[in-house]
Design an enzyme around this catalytic site. Structure first.
Site, PDB file in Angstrom:
ATOM      1  N   LYS A  12       0.857  -1.197   0.000  1.00 25.20           N
ATOM      2  CA  LYS A  12       0.000   0.000   0.000  1.00 25.20           C
ATOM      3  C   LYS A  12       0.882   1.232   0.000  1.00 25.20           C
ATOM      4  O   LYS A  12       2.057   1.197   0.352  1.00 25.20           O
ATOM      5  CB  LYS A  12      -0.921   0.012   1.221  1.00 25.20           C
ATOM      6  CG  LYS A  12      -0.231   0.027   2.588  1.00 25.20           C
ATOM      7  CD  LYS A  12       0.266   1.389   3.046  1.00 25.20           C
ATOM      8  CE  LYS A  12       1.058   1.303   4.342  1.00 25.20           C
ATOM      9  NZ  LYS A  12       1.791   2.561   4.656  1.00 25.20           N
ATOM     10  N   ASP A 139      -1.207  -1.266  11.222  1.00 19.94           N
ATOM     11  CA  ASP A 139      -1.507  -1.370   9.797  1.00 19.94           C
ATOM     12  C   ASP A 139      -2.228  -2.666   9.427  1.00 19.94           C
ATOM     13  O   ASP A 139      -2.819  -2.757   8.356  1.00 19.94           O
ATOM     14  CB  ASP A 139      -0.203  -1.340   8.975  1.00 19.94           C
ATOM     15  CG  ASP A 139       0.137   0.050   8.472  1.00 19.94           C
ATOM     16  OD1 ASP A 139      -0.692   0.962   8.632  1.00 19.94           O
ATOM     17  OD2 ASP A 139       1.231   0.216   7.917  1.00 19.94           O
TER      18      ASP A 139
END
Length: 284
Positions: A12, A139
């Protein structure tokens, strides 16, 4: 009967990362916009036998003791919660660079948890799996369903967003990495950017790249650049070449550039120092 399956574990980028304060326990509160990428690690899961053994193999992290690998920790937390007996071997083929701000380790952990739940048919709902993930890293919950999204809290409160445009993404990885812990430990010594989350979201939804470029930023970038000024040089290079949707992702060290057209990214790559690692991928 042995079970074997290979899963994709995506990277990401944070096109926006705003530090909004400090939470109880010392974590920073954040507002972020994440883009998932087609750049992926491969996670191979092999289950055989009824003993409580976990093995994690990752050639790219050969110097890391297996018990410290985040995928090993993920399985042991899940095993502790569910009490299953199974020999599980995880083989990680790394394509996502480490210490880069791309979330590779967190993605690997989330993918491993989802894979084990599926292959062992475990009675663990999404909320509980997310809670297990949070014990591993802020995360991790994002990667259970990686989509374009706004994230708040420590990163665990996730709101999917609609992006009108499709983008190609150039990632530039310097020869060095940066420690997330080290960057957060000094980030409060630097000022905060005037980042407007609401405008960034509207720009995404309306496909207004000019407005988006004016309203993205990364509050960790100044801290990272204080240690490695080369990061700012790479961002400047991208913007000088017309890639205005560019910044550092996460706590660094990777710099990204976004474009609706792949060709400008290829041209920039050809100009870069060959010592830099580059990747051109797509936003999923």
């Amino acid at each position: 009967m042995p079970i074997s399956k290979v899963y994709k574990s995506p990277a990401k980028i944070n096109i926006l990362l705003k530090v909004t304060g400090i939470l109880p326990g010392g974590f920073h509160s954040l507002e972020m916009i994440n883009f998932p990428l087609s750049l992926c690690d491969d996670i191979s899961i092999f289950i055989d036998g009824n003993e409580s053994q976990t093995t994690v193999v990752c050639d790219a992290l050969a110097d890391l003791p297996m018990e410290k690998n985040i995928c090993y920790k993920a399985i042991e937390l899940l095993r502790s919660r569910c009490g299953f007996d199974a020999n599980i071997t995880v083989t990680i083929t790394k394509n996502i660079p480490s210490e880069a701000g791309l979330g590779g380790g967190s993605s690997n952990a989330a993918t491993t948890l989802v894979a084990c739940r599926e292959l062992l048919d475990l009675d663990v709902d999404d909320e509980e799996l997310s809670n297990i993930g949070l014990q591993l890293g802020s995360d991790v919950p994002y990667f259970f369903n990686p989509v374009v999204a706004k994230l708040t809290g420590k990163g665990e409160v996730i709101s999917p967003l609609k992006a009108k445009n499709k983008y190609y993404c150039l990632l530039i990885k310097p020869s060095f990495g940066l420690s997330t812990k080290a960057i957060y430990s000094i980030c409060d010594s630097f000022g905060r950017l005037n980042i407007d989350m609401d405008k960034a979201v509207r720009a995404l939804e309306n496909g207004d790249d000019t407005m988006l470029a004016e309203n993205i930023g990364n509050d960790l970038q100044a801290a990272a650049c204080s240690l490695r000024p080369e990061i700012n040089e790479l961002v400047t290079l991208l913007r000088t070449n017309g890639i205005y949707l560019s910044n550092m992702t996460g706590s660094g060290s990777v710099v990204f550039g976004l474009s609706k057209d792949k060709e400008p990214l290829i041209q920039i790559t050809n100009k870069l120092n060959p010592e830099l690692s580059t990747y051109i991928c797509e936003v999923l």
